[in-house]
Design an enzyme around this catalytic site. Structure first.
Site, PDB file in Angstrom:
ATOM      1  N   ASP A  68       0.965  -1.374  -0.129  1.00  0.00           N
ATOM      2  CA  ASP A  68      -0.488  -0.405  -0.262  1.00  0.00           C
ATOM      3  C   ASP A  68       0.817   1.372   0.011  1.00  0.00           C
ATOM      4  O   ASP A  68       1.608   1.574   0.918  1.00  0.00           O
ATOM      5  CB  ASP A  68      -1.071   0.096   1.265  1.00  0.00           C
ATOM      6  CG  ASP A  68      -2.151  -1.516   1.647  1.00  0.00           C
ATOM      7  OD1 ASP A  68      -1.236  -2.374   1.051  1.00  0.00           O
ATOM      8  OD2 ASP A  68      -3.014  -0.870   2.276  1.00  0.00           O
ATOM      9  N   GLU A 115      -4.114   1.635  -2.897  1.00  0.00           N
ATOM     10  CA  GLU A 115      -5.512   2.173  -2.070  1.00  0.00           C
ATOM     11  C   GLU A 115      -5.668   3.633  -0.836  1.00  0.00           C
ATOM     12  O   GLU A 115      -6.033   4.311  -0.464  1.00  0.00           O
ATOM     13  CB  GLU A 115      -6.254   0.958  -0.745  1.00  0.00           C
ATOM     14  CG  GLU A 115      -5.257   0.721   0.132  1.00  0.00           C
ATOM     15  CD  GLU A 115      -6.523   0.722   1.396  1.00  0.00           C
ATOM     16  OE1 GLU A 115      -7.522   0.328   0.903  1.00  0.00           O
ATOM     17  OE2 GLU A 115      -5.612   0.038   2.130  1.00  0.00           O
ATOM     18  N   ASN A 116      -3.758   4.240  -0.278  1.00  0.00           N
ATOM     19  CA  ASN A 116      -3.888   4.572   0.248  1.00  0.00           C
ATOM     20  C   ASN A 116      -3.231   6.580  -0.620  1.00  0.00           C
ATOM     21  O   ASN A 116      -2.570   7.071  -0.084  1.00  0.00           O
ATOM     22  CB  ASN A 116      -2.946   4.111   1.583  1.00  0.00           C
ATOM     23  CG  ASN A 116      -3.466   3.654   2.133  1.00  0.00           C
ATOM     24  OD1 ASN A 116      -3.293   2.194   2.208  1.00  0.00           O
ATOM     25  ND2 ASN A 116      -4.846   3.943   3.426  1.00  0.00           N
ATOM     26  N   ASN A 162     -10.364  -1.634   0.986  1.00  0.00           N
ATOM     27  CA  ASN A 162     -11.703  -1.224   1.407  1.00  0.00           C
ATOM     28  C   ASN A 162     -11.264   0.751   1.568  1.00  0.00           C
ATOM     29  O   ASN A 162     -12.435   1.560   1.547  1.00  0.00           O
ATOM     30  CB  ASN A 162     -11.343  -1.076   3.138  1.00  0.00           C
ATOM     31  CG  ASN A 162      -9.712  -0.825   3.897  1.00  0.00           C
ATOM     32  OD1 ASN A 162      -9.196  -1.158   3.368  1.00  0.00           O
ATOM     33  ND2 ASN A 162     -10.516  -0.234   4.652  1.00  0.00           N
ATOM     34  N   HIS A 163     -10.424   1.520   1.318  1.00  0.00           N
ATOM     35  CA  HIS A 163     -10.081   2.506   1.341  1.00  0.00           C
ATOM     36  C   HIS A 163     -10.732   3.219  -0.349  1.00  0.00           C
ATOM     37  O   HIS A 163     -10.416   4.070  -0.910  1.00  0.00           O
ATOM     38  CB  HIS A 163      -9.173   3.657   1.805  1.00  0.00           C
ATOM     39  CG  HIS A 163      -8.775   3.367   2.951  1.00  0.00           C
ATOM     40  ND1 HIS A 163     -10.033   3.777   3.843  1.00  0.00           N
ATOM     41  CD2 HIS A 163      -8.004   2.569   3.799  1.00  0.00           C
ATOM     42  CE1 HIS A 163      -9.456   2.925   5.030  1.00  0.00           C
ATOM     43  NE2 HIS A 163      -8.561   3.128   5.094  1.00  0.00           N
ATOM     44  N   HIS A 172      -6.590  -8.558   0.355  1.00  0.00           N
ATOM     45  CA  HIS A 172      -6.742  -7.108   0.917  1.00  0.00           C
ATOM     46  C   HIS A 172      -7.550  -7.197   2.447  1.00  0.00           C
ATOM     47  O   HIS A 172      -8.571  -7.643   2.335  1.00  0.00           O
ATOM     48  CB  HIS A 172      -6.937  -5.870   0.399  1.00  0.00           C
ATOM     49  CG  HIS A 172      -7.213  -4.091   1.255  1.00  0.00           C
ATOM     50  ND1 HIS A 172      -5.600  -3.705   0.846  1.00  0.00           N
ATOM     51  CD2 HIS A 172      -7.869  -4.167   1.767  1.00  0.00           C
ATOM     52  CE1 HIS A 172      -5.579  -2.949   1.748  1.00  0.00           C
ATOM     53  NE2 HIS A 172      -7.016  -2.653   1.861  1.00  0.00           N
ATOM     54  N   HIS A 206      -3.261  -4.320   3.364  1.00  0.00           N
ATOM     55  CA  HIS A 206      -4.024  -3.840   4.156  1.00  0.00           C
ATOM     56  C   HIS A 206      -3.554  -3.494   5.798  1.00  0.00           C
ATOM     57  O   HIS A 206      -3.401  -2.754   6.046  1.00  0.00           O
ATOM     58  CB  HIS A 206      -5.381  -4.446   4.156  1.00  0.00           C
ATOM     59  CG  HIS A 206      -6.453  -3.788   5.904  1.00  0.00           C
ATOM     60  ND1 HIS A 206      -7.030  -2.535   5.006  1.00  0.00           N
ATOM     61  CD2 HIS A 206      -6.870  -4.359   6.815  1.00  0.00           C
ATOM     62  CE1 HIS A 206      -7.766  -1.766   6.425  1.00  0.00           C
ATOM     63  NE2 HIS A 206      -7.599  -3.107   7.414  1.00  0.00           N
ATOM     64  N   HIS A 245      -0.332  -2.249   5.928  1.00  0.00           N
ATOM     65  CA  HIS A 245       0.763  -1.935   5.715  1.00  0.00           C
ATOM     66  C   HIS A 245       2.129  -2.570   7.040  1.00  0.00           C
ATOM     67  O   HIS A 245       3.139  -1.857   6.487  1.00  0.00           O
ATOM     68  CB  HIS A 245       0.418  -1.025   6.715  1.00  0.00           C
ATOM     69  CG  HIS A 245      -0.443   0.794   5.632  1.00  0.00           C
ATOM     70  ND1 HIS A 245      -0.902   1.401   5.987  1.00  0.00           N
ATOM     71  CD2 HIS A 245      -0.971   0.124   5.044  1.00  0.00           C
ATOM     72  CE1 HIS A 245      -1.941   1.478   5.319  1.00  0.00           C
ATOM     73  NE2 HIS A 245      -1.897   0.834   4.753  1.00  0.00           N
TER      74      HIS A 245
HETATM   75 FE   LIG Z   1      -3.945   0.449   3.148  1.00  0.00          FE
HETATM   76 FE   LIG Z   2      -6.870  -1.498   3.316  1.00  0.00          FE
END
Ligand SMILES: [Fe+2]
Ligand SMILES: [Fe+2]
Length: 258
Positions: free
Chosen positions: A8, A39-40, A67-68, A149, A174, A176
């Protein structure tokens, strides 16, 4: 063939390291394909078309999410128009975007799929059945790369075993936080529970530690911001036999950029 998966990417500092370093890594490590979780990438939460284009410009062939994925409002409209940018396949079908794509690398077709777990995350569709459906839709593709994830190590480990012998690689994202369990499973699937991130080392999984601590200490919601300081770069290099689709190795490649 040689595929690099990058964990990520968090915020501007994570993106800057990818843009600075990835072109050199592609040349040095003779990479055939680069997959990255974005995603981040947008301020710590979500992705935008502009940032996806920047990451692709640096050498990312496929961008996965989690999820983001829909954290930036404009992205729900942008995502369907973006080639090789995925959201988890087990979102309900009406969600924008798609969960898998086939790309060509070194003359070989590669199926990339993105799944999301259901433990300590939103209750979406079944990721195991989603994986089955994607594999059934792509019977001729031997090289299959999966980003699972998920929060729970058990759910990611289970997906590794579920796809062992059917996917070339199952990598977790996910949390990190990189895990030390990278290995090739008996059926020929490269597996790691979590790749980690490309983001600020001295925060709480990339976010400013004082802000996160404040929330833990008071229970009062506050706005998370991306931390500053040295950047951790977590990735795995997977080598795969193109003829069989079996992984021959998986190696963690972790760096720190001060
Ligand atoms: Fe993430
Ligand atoms: Fe995530």
């Amino acid at each position: 063939m040689r595929i690099l998966f990058i964990g990520d990417v968090v915020g501007r500092s994570g993106r800057a390291i990818v843009q600075e370093r990835l072109p050199g890594l592609i040349a040095d490590w003779k990479l055939d394909l680069v997959v990255l979780n974005g995603e981040n990438a947008a301020g710590g939460f979500g992705l935008t078309a502009k940032i996806a284009a920047e990451l692709k410009g640096a050498g990312a062939d496929v961008i996965t999410t989690g999820n983001h994925v829909f954290a930036q409002k404009e992205f729900t409209g942008e995502l369907p128009g973006l080639a090789n940018v995925l959201r988890p396949a087990n979102y309900p079908p009406p969600a924008p975007g798609k969960g898998s794509c086939v790309v060509e690398a070194a003359g070989v077709q590669v199926l990339v799929m993105n799944l999301i777990g259901r433990i300590f995350l939103d209750a979406l569709d079944d990721p195991f059945r989603a994986a089955d459906a994607i594999l059934a839709d792509n019977p001729g593709v031997k090289v299959v790369f999966c980003d699972m994830h998920a929060e729970a190590t058990s759910e990611k480990t289970a997906m590794g075993w579920y796809l062992d012998g059917r996917a070339s690689a199952v990598v977790g994202t996910h949390t990190h936080v990189p895990t030390a369990d990278a290995r090739v499973l008996p059926g020929g699937t490269a597996y790691v529970t979590d790749v980690g991130m490309v983001g600020p080392r001295d925060g709480c999984i990339g976010m400013d530690k004082d802000v996160v601590l404040q929330r833990f200490l008071t229970g009062v919601p506050n706005r998370f911001v991306v931390a500053s300081g040295p950047v951790t770069f977590n990735s795995v290099l997977v080598t795969i036999s193109a003829s069989s689709g079996r992984a021959t190795s998986i190696q963690r490649i972790d760096r720190e950029h001060v």
